[in-house]
Structures are given as structure tokens and as C-alpha cells.
Design an enzyme around this catalytic site. Structure first.
Site, PDB file in Angstrom:
ATOM      1  N   ASN A 175       0.857  -1.188   0.000  1.00  0.00           N
ATOM      2  CA  ASN A 175       0.000   0.000   0.000  1.00  0.00           C
ATOM      3  C   ASN A 175       0.894   1.238   0.000  1.00  0.00           C
ATOM      4  O   ASN A 175       1.483   1.573   1.026  1.00  0.00           O
ATOM      5  CB  ASN A 175      -0.890  -0.036   1.257  1.00  0.00           C
ATOM      6  CG  ASN A 175      -1.752   1.206   1.390  1.00  0.00           C
ATOM      7  OD1 ASN A 175      -1.819   2.028   0.469  1.00  0.00           O
ATOM      8  ND2 ASN A 175      -2.413   1.353   2.538  1.00  0.00           N
ATOM      9  N   TRP A 176       0.969   1.877  -1.148  1.00  0.00           N
ATOM     10  CA  TRP A 176       1.874   3.035  -1.275  1.00  0.00           C
ATOM     11  C   TRP A 176       1.307   4.276  -0.586  1.00  0.00           C
ATOM     12  O   TRP A 176       2.004   5.265  -0.444  1.00  0.00           O
ATOM     13  CB  TRP A 176       2.135   3.366  -2.751  1.00  0.00           C
ATOM     14  CG  TRP A 176       2.785   2.267  -3.537  1.00  0.00           C
ATOM     15  CD1 TRP A 176       3.126   1.007  -3.099  1.00  0.00           C
ATOM     16  CD2 TRP A 176       3.191   2.326  -4.907  1.00  0.00           C
ATOM     17  NE1 TRP A 176       3.703   0.288  -4.111  1.00  0.00           N
ATOM     18  CE2 TRP A 176       3.753   1.077  -5.246  1.00  0.00           C
ATOM     19  CE3 TRP A 176       3.122   3.314  -5.894  1.00  0.00           C
ATOM     20  CZ2 TRP A 176       4.255   0.788  -6.524  1.00  0.00           C
ATOM     21  CZ3 TRP A 176       3.612   3.034  -7.161  1.00  0.00           C
ATOM     22  CH2 TRP A 176       4.178   1.787  -7.462  1.00  0.00           C
ATOM     23  N   LYS A 177       0.033   4.249  -0.236  1.00  0.00           N
ATOM     24  CA  LYS A 177      -0.646   5.418   0.336  1.00  0.00           C
ATOM     25  C   LYS A 177      -0.441   6.622  -0.608  1.00  0.00           C
ATOM     26  O   LYS A 177      -0.389   6.423  -1.829  1.00  0.00           O
ATOM     27  CB  LYS A 177      -0.152   5.676   1.767  1.00  0.00           C
ATOM     28  CG  LYS A 177      -0.239   4.394   2.620  1.00  0.00           C
ATOM     29  CD  LYS A 177      -0.010   4.588   4.073  1.00  0.00           C
ATOM     30  CE  LYS A 177      -0.114   3.250   4.790  1.00  0.00           C
ATOM     31  NZ  LYS A 177       0.032   3.342   6.235  1.00  0.00           N
TER      32      LYS A 177
ATOM     33  N   HIS B 247      -9.484   1.157   5.584  1.00  0.00           N
ATOM     34  CA  HIS B 247      -8.160   1.381   6.179  1.00  0.00           C
ATOM     35  C   HIS B 247      -8.296   2.364   7.342  1.00  0.00           C
ATOM     36  O   HIS B 247      -9.101   3.299   7.282  1.00  0.00           O
ATOM     37  CB  HIS B 247      -7.203   1.931   5.105  1.00  0.00           C
ATOM     38  CG  HIS B 247      -5.777   1.915   5.562  1.00  0.00           C
ATOM     39  ND1 HIS B 247      -5.276   2.852   6.424  1.00  0.00           N
ATOM     40  CD2 HIS B 247      -4.764   1.046   5.302  1.00  0.00           C
ATOM     41  CE1 HIS B 247      -3.995   2.570   6.669  1.00  0.00           C
ATOM     42  NE2 HIS B 247      -3.669   1.470   5.997  1.00  0.00           N
TER      43      HIS B 247
ATOM     44  N   GLU C 232      -6.586   4.801   8.197  1.00  0.00           N
ATOM     45  CA  GLU C 232      -6.393   6.218   7.826  1.00  0.00           C
ATOM     46  C   GLU C 232      -7.675   6.784   7.224  1.00  0.00           C
ATOM     47  O   GLU C 232      -8.018   7.945   7.437  1.00  0.00           O
ATOM     48  CB  GLU C 232      -5.200   6.340   6.864  1.00  0.00           C
ATOM     49  CG  GLU C 232      -3.886   6.137   7.616  1.00  0.00           C
ATOM     50  CD  GLU C 232      -2.768   5.510   6.804  1.00  0.00           C
ATOM     51  OE1 GLU C 232      -2.823   5.504   5.568  1.00  0.00           O
ATOM     52  OE2 GLU C 232      -1.814   5.005   7.442  1.00  0.00           O
TER      53      GLU C 232
ATOM     54  N   GLU D 213      -4.840  -4.734  10.894  1.00  0.00           N
ATOM     55  CA  GLU D 213      -3.817  -3.689  11.005  1.00  0.00           C
ATOM     56  C   GLU D 213      -4.024  -2.930  12.316  1.00  0.00           C
ATOM     57  O   GLU D 213      -4.818  -1.978  12.361  1.00  0.00           O
ATOM     58  CB  GLU D 213      -3.931  -2.707   9.839  1.00  0.00           C
ATOM     59  CG  GLU D 213      -3.684  -3.328   8.485  1.00  0.00           C
ATOM     60  CD  GLU D 213      -3.173  -2.305   7.474  1.00  0.00           C
ATOM     61  OE1 GLU D 213      -2.115  -2.534   6.912  1.00  0.00           O
ATOM     62  OE2 GLU D 213      -3.831  -1.261   7.281  1.00  0.00           O
TER      63      GLU D 213
ATOM     64  N   GLY E 293       2.983   2.500  10.691  1.00  0.00           N
ATOM     65  CA  GLY E 293       3.922   3.608  10.506  1.00  0.00           C
ATOM     66  C   GLY E 293       4.705   3.967  11.751  1.00  0.00           C
ATOM     67  O   GLY E 293       5.331   5.027  11.806  1.00  0.00           O
TER      68      GLY E 293
ATOM     69  N   SER F 295       3.934  -2.009  10.198  1.00  0.00           N
ATOM     70  CA  SER F 295       5.398  -2.064  10.307  1.00  0.00           C
ATOM     71  C   SER F 295       5.990  -3.412   9.896  1.00  0.00           C
ATOM     72  O   SER F 295       6.964  -3.875  10.494  1.00  0.00           O
ATOM     73  CB  SER F 295       5.840  -1.646  11.716  1.00  0.00           C
ATOM     74  OG  SER F 295       5.439  -0.317  11.980  1.00  0.00           O
TER      75      SER F 295
ATOM     76  N   GLY G  71       3.053  -1.049   4.267  1.00  0.00           N
ATOM     77  CA  GLY G  71       3.040   0.378   3.935  1.00  0.00           C
ATOM     78  C   GLY G  71       4.439   0.859   3.588  1.00  0.00           C
ATOM     79  O   GLY G  71       4.929   0.662   2.478  1.00  0.00           O
ATOM     80  N   GLY G  72       5.123   1.464   4.570  1.00  0.00           N
ATOM     81  CA  GLY G  72       6.436   2.096   4.341  1.00  0.00           C
ATOM     82  C   GLY G  72       7.426   1.214   3.598  1.00  0.00           C
ATOM     83  O   GLY G  72       8.119   1.687   2.685  1.00  0.00           O
TER      84      GLY G  72
HETATM   85  P1  13P Z   1       3.302   0.521   7.628  1.00  0.00           P
HETATM   86  O1  13P Z   1       3.798  -0.774   7.025  1.00  0.00           O
HETATM   87  O2  13P Z   1       4.016   1.731   7.132  1.00  0.00           O
HETATM   88  O3  13P Z   1       3.230   0.425   9.110  1.00  0.00           O
HETATM   89  O4  13P Z   1       1.776   0.709   7.116  1.00  0.00           O
HETATM   90  C1  13P Z   1       0.892  -0.344   7.224  1.00  0.00           C
HETATM   91  C2  13P Z   1      -0.341  -0.002   6.494  1.00  0.00           C
HETATM   92  O5  13P Z   1      -1.084   0.893   6.880  1.00  0.00           O
HETATM   93  C3  13P Z   1      -0.633  -0.756   5.256  1.00  0.00           C
HETATM   94  O6  13P Z   1      -1.916  -0.518   4.820  1.00  0.00           O
END
Ligand code: 13P
Length: 253
Positions: A9-11, A92, A94, A164, A170, A210, A231-232
Site C-alpha cells: 500500500n503506497w498510500k 483502512h 487512515e 492492522e 507507521g 510495520s 506500507g512504508g
Molecule cells: P506501515 O507498514 O508503514 O506500518 O503501514 C501499514 C499499512 O497501513 C498498510 O496498509
């Protein structure tokens, strides 16, 4: 047999150049007998990513549940299907926290994937407060039941769930494999209650929060963890490839 999925997930990150770099690296990997890898670029890059993707699937980070109409700025499930998306992330944390999406809206989005070629990845997860207060199981149960509430048992078989924990997103703080396994088992048991054993044993339940190259293999080795929503670490080509390799190793066992 359920799929082991590594989803990136590149956000709201990336660029045309990053699409080229990531897709050309992933195109060198043969995933045919192995895991499923999926990338989720921002929507403006979806079409280009789909054109380039040879070995991986491409998914969207969100959509709006109505079929069409006066919804400025939104995309529908059929539009995403039309350009070749195969997955969509829904609920999600967010989107829940920043864009005020509640369980009812998430349920409408999940049901709106039916009839399209999209597999929804329904995200659930507790906050740090929920975890420390001990009420996390109830939070997860509420989100899972609500997210699936508009689907029949048969339709639930199309869904992927991602656990999650908000406190792990993050932050560099990963849920321990045992903490994650406990919640994944709870999710699978809930799906058994809602849709029966056959659906629950075949459902992929991903862990997100993470995930990186160093912790992926141990997490994905847990009996109820079927890959990750990353994510990251999905923004670094080598790291994402290493997570895919870690997942492929788990499958070989
Ligand atoms: P991180 O891997 O950056 O913690 O993000 C997880 C995430 O929200 C994937 O959707």
C-alpha cells in the site's frame, strides 16, 4: 487452500518514476507457482501500473460505493475494474480516522465490489487505547461483523481481511507474531460463525503494521497469517522484494 498475499500500500506516495522502478523490478520475479504480490499505487498511476505489471496484480486504495453520478473526486468499482484493477483496500484506519469513514460506509463499499472484478481487502484494527484497555477483541469483532454485514455467506468468500493494529501502522512497532496470531485466529473464528468453516479456512487474512524484510517471515509463518499489507517498506524496491521472498520461503515449508 488460501492464497499467501504480499500487498504493498503506497498510500499518498510515489511518482511515475517509482511506478517504473517498482514494476520493472517485480516483473523480473516469477510468482506463478508462489505467492500473490499486489501493489496499490495512488489512483492516478493505476492505469500505467496495470499496463506495466506482468507478474503482479494491481489494486486501488479506495473507491466510492455508488455506481455513478455527482460525486466529485470519486471513483467507482466499475471504473477500477474497467482499467484492470483486481483488488481494493477498504476501511483502512487512515480512511476511518482522517476521512471519517464509519463501519456503515465501509460495509456499503464492501458490498459494492460484488459484480465487479475487485476483491475487497477489508481492514480492521484497534487503537493503542483499545489494546491497553483490553477491549481490542470487541473492537475487532465489531469491525469484522459490520464490514461483512451486507454480504451472504457465499459472498463473504470473495473477501480478504487485513488486521492492522493502528498502533503498529507507521510506528516501527510491530505486533509480535503471537499478538497478531491471536487476533487472526479470532478473525477466522468470527468468519466461521458468519459464513461457515469452508469459507473461513479458505479466506486470506493479512497482517499490516510495520512489516519489513526482517520480521515478515516470522509473522507470515503463524498459522492464521496469510501474508501482509505493507506500507512504508513497500516504497523501497529491495525491501519489498525481500518481503515477497520471505513470504515465498514460508510457502515452501
Ligand atoms: P506501515 O507498514 O508503514 O506500518 O503501514 C501499514 C499499512 O497501513 C498498510 O496498509
Amino acid at each position: 487452500m488460501r492464497d499467501l498475499i504480499v500487498a504493498g500500500n503506497w498510500k499518498m506516495n510515489g511518482s511515475q518514476q517509482f511506478v517504473d522502478e517498482m514494476l520493472s523490478a517485480l516483473n523480473q520475479v516469477d510468482f506463478s507457482e508462489s505467492i500473490k504480490a499486489v501493489v496499490f499505487p495512488p489512483s492516478v498511476y493505476l492505469y500505467e501500473a496495470i499496463q506495466q505489471a506482468k507478474t503482479v496484480k494491481v489494486g486501488a486504495q479506495n473507491f466510492f460505493h455508488e455506481k455513478s453520478g455527482a460525486y466529485t473526486g470519486e471513483l467507482s468499482a466499475s471504473m477500477l475494474s474497467d482499467v484492470g484493477c483486481e483488488y481494493v483496500i477498504l476501511g483502512h484506519s487512515e480512511r476511518r480516522a482522517i476521512f471519517c469513514e464509519d463501519d456503515n460506509l465501509v460495509a456499503k463499499k464492501v458490498v459494492a465490489t460484488l459484480g465487479s472484478r475487485l476483491t475487497p481487502i477489508l481492514c480492521v484494527g484497534e487503537t493503542l487505547e483499545d489494546r491497553e484497555g483490553g477491549g481490542y477483541s470487541d473492537v475487532i469483532a465489531t469491525q469484522v461483523k459490520a464490514g461483512l454485514s451486507l454480504l451472504s455467506a457465499d459472498q463473504i468468500s470473495n473477501v480478504v481481511i487485513a488486521y492492522e493494529p493502528v498502533w503498529a501502522i507507521g510506528t516501527g512497532k510491530t505486533a509480535s507474531p503471537l499478538q497478531a496470531q491471536e487476533v487472526h485466529k479470532l478473525i477466522r473464528d468470527l468468519v466461521t460463525e458468519l459464513a461457515g468453516k469452508e469459507v473461513s479456512v479458505n479466506m486470506s487474512v493479512l497482517y499490516g503494521g510495520s512489516v519489513n524484510a526482517a520480521n515478515a517471515q516470522e509473522l507470515f509463518s503463524q498459522p492464521d497469517i496469510d501474508g501482509g499489507l505493507v506500507g512504508g517498506a513497500s516504497l523501497k524496491v529491495d525491501e519489498f522484494l525481500a518481503i515477497c521472498s520471505a513470504a515465498a520461503e514460508v510457502l515452501k515449508r
